[in-house]
Design an enzyme around this catalytic site. Structure first.
Site, PDB file in Angstrom:
ATOM      1  N   HIS A 177       5.523   6.487  11.292  1.00 51.57           N
ATOM      2  CA  HIS A 177       5.029   6.316   9.922  1.00 51.57           C
ATOM      3  C   HIS A 177       4.095   7.502   9.648  1.00 51.57           C
ATOM      4  CE1 HIS A 177       3.839   4.564   6.254  1.00 51.57           C
ATOM      5  NE2 HIS A 177       3.400   3.378   6.651  1.00 51.57           N
ATOM      6  N   LYS A 200      25.387  -3.993  -1.685  1.00 47.71           N
ATOM      7  CA  LYS A 200      26.853  -3.961  -1.792  1.00 47.71           C
ATOM      8  C   LYS A 200      27.487  -3.235  -0.611  1.00 47.71           C
ATOM      9  CE  LYS A 200      26.329  -3.496  -6.813  1.00 47.71           C
ATOM     10  NZ  LYS A 200      26.559  -2.598  -7.964  1.00 47.71           N
ATOM     11  N   ARG A 230      11.311   3.966   2.871  1.00 50.17           N
ATOM     12  CA  ARG A 230      11.007   3.055   3.977  1.00 50.17           C
ATOM     13  C   ARG A 230      12.275   2.270   4.296  1.00 50.17           C
ATOM     14  NH1 ARG A 230       5.810  -0.687   4.654  1.00 50.17           N
ATOM     15  NH2 ARG A 230       5.111   1.349   5.355  1.00 50.17           N
ATOM     16  N   ARG A 246       0.804  -1.220   0.000  1.00 48.69           N
ATOM     17  CA  ARG A 246       0.000   0.000   0.000  1.00 48.69           C
ATOM     18  C   ARG A 246       0.835   1.267   0.000  1.00 48.69           C
ATOM     19  NH1 ARG A 246      -2.545  -3.994   1.644  1.00 48.69           N
ATOM     20  NH2 ARG A 246      -0.760  -4.327   2.991  1.00 48.69           N
ATOM     21  N   THR A 247       1.818   1.357   0.891  1.00 47.37           N
ATOM     22  CA  THR A 247       2.543   2.620   1.012  1.00 47.37           C
ATOM     23  C   THR A 247       3.300   2.937  -0.272  1.00 47.37           C
ATOM     24  OG1 THR A 247       2.770   2.267   3.398  1.00 47.37           O
ATOM     25  CG2 THR A 247       4.203   3.910   2.394  1.00 47.37           C
TER      26      THR A 247
END
Length: 306
Positions: free
Chosen positions: A129, A80, A101, A51-52
Site C-alpha cells: 500500500h 460482469k 484498490r 480514507r484512501t
C-alpha cells in the site's frame, strides 16, 4: 509514463522530494490550487475504502482537477466478468491517472502493464500500500523532524498487514532504524520480509508478544487492526481480534514524545480514551494522506507529460 506499484519503485531521493512537496503544499495551498486543471483522476476501488478513496479524490479536487470512478466492484463491469486489463484500457480513454484498490495481490501491476496512463496502487490485497507508506513517512517527518535514528514498534496483524510490509521496506533504507515486532505468534511478520528486508539490510529488530514491555523503548508505535477480511477462519479471527488494546494505562511508561500511529480504520485496538492524548497522531496521519497523495499525483502527471 510511470506508475507507482510498490514503495520500492521510488528512490530515497524521490521520497524526500515528495515529502518536501507535500510540506510545501501544506504551507502554500493556493500555489497548487490549479496545478491539475483539466486533468481527471479515475478512482477504481474494487474493495471498500473510506480514507484512501476520499483522500485521493480530495487531493485531486484541491489540485484543481476532477474525479471519476467507482467505489465497489459490483458497481463496475467487473461484476460482469471484465478483466482488470480491459477495465484499465477502457479507463485510459477517459482519465489522465488511475488510483486502484483491488483485493488480489498483483492486480495493480497487471493494471500498470495494460494502462496507457499512470496507475497508483491504492492497496492490492495483503501485498502493499505505497501511498499509505508515503502518508506514514510524511507523518513521522512532520512529528519527529527526521526519518533516521528511530525505534519503531509495529503492533497487531503483521502477517497480513500490507501497510506494515510497505513501511518496513521504506524505513529499512534509513540509518539508525530499529524495528520492534509486536504480535501474536499466529500473526508474526512473514519470514520472507524478515529475511529479504531486515536481515539482508542488517536492520536490527526484536520480536515480542508483549506490548507493555516494548512501549517504553519506542519513538513510534504503529498500531494495526486484526483484519477480518484476510482470515479464512472466523474462529481464528475472533480469538485474535482483541490481542492488543492500547489504553491510557499502557501509555504511562511511554516516552513523552511518543508518536502513536494507525492506518485506520480502528476497531478495538486503540481505546477512544487515547484520542485526547497529545501523542495520538492517527488523525493527523489521515490529513497527511491527502497531502502525500497530492504530491504524488503532481509528480506522476508531470512525468507523464514530459
Amino acid at each position: 509514463m510511470r506508475s507507482l506499484i510498490d514503495i520500492l519503485d521510488l528512490s530515497m531521493e524521490e521520497i524526500d522530494e515528495l515529502i518536501a512537496t507535500a510540506c510545501d503544499i501544506i504551507d502554500n495551498p493556493d500555489k497548487y490550487a490549479e496545478s491539475c486543471k483539466r486533468k481527471k483522476l479515475a478512482t477504481l476501488f474494487f474493495e471498500p475504502s473510506t480514507r484512501t478513496r476520499l483522500s485521493f479524490e480530495a487531493a485531486m479536487l484541491e489540485l484543481g482537477g476532477s474525479v471519476i470512478g467507482f467505489s465497489a466492484a459490483n458497481n463496475s463491469s467487473a461484476a460482469k466478468g471484465e478483466s482488470v486489463a480491459d477495465t484499465v484500457k477502457t479507463i485510459s480513454c477517459y482519465a489522465d491517472i488511475i488510483a486502484m484498490r483491488h483485493p488480489k495481490e498483483g492486480a495493480a501491476l497487471v493494471a500498470a502493464q495494460n494502462a496507457s496512463i499512470p496507475v497508483i496502487n491504492a492497496g492490492d490485497g495483503g501485498h502493499c500500500h505505497p501511498t499509505q507508506t508515503l502518508t506514514d513517512l510524511l507523518t513521522i517527518y512532520r512529528e519527529k523532524g527526521r526519518l533516521t535514528d528511530l525505534t519503531v514498534g509495529l503492533c497487531g496483524d503483521l502477517k497480513f498487514g500490507r501497510t506494515v510490509h510497505s513501511l518496513i521496506n521504506a524505513l529499512s533504507r534509513y540509518t539508525g532504524i530499529h524495528i520492534v515486532l509486536i504480535s501474536p505468534e499466529e500473526l508474526k511478520l512473514p519470514s520472507y520480509i524478515k529475511k529479504d528486508v531486515l536481515q539482508k539490510k542488517g536492520i536490527p529488530y526484536t520480536q515480542t508478544t508483549d506490548l507493555e514491555a516494548a512501549i517504553p523503548t519506542l519513538d513510534i508505535l504503529y498500531m494495526t487492526r486484526v483484519q477480518r477480511e484476510r482470515f479464512f477462519n472466523e474462529e481464528d479471527y475472533l480469538r485474535l481480534k482483541d490481542s492488543y488494546i492500547l489504553d491510557p494505562k499502557k501509555l504511562e511508561t511511554a516516552k513523552p514524545d511518543l508518536c502513536i500511529m494507525h492506518p485506520l480504520p480502528r476497531v478495538n485496538e486503540i481505546s477512544v480514551a487515547v484520542d485526547d492524548d497529545p501523542r495520538a497522531c492517527y488523525f493527523k496521519q489521515v490529513l497527511c494522506g491527502k497531502y502525500a497523495r497530492m504530491a504524488l499525483i503532481l509528480k506522476l502527471l508531470k512525468e507523464a507529460s514530459v
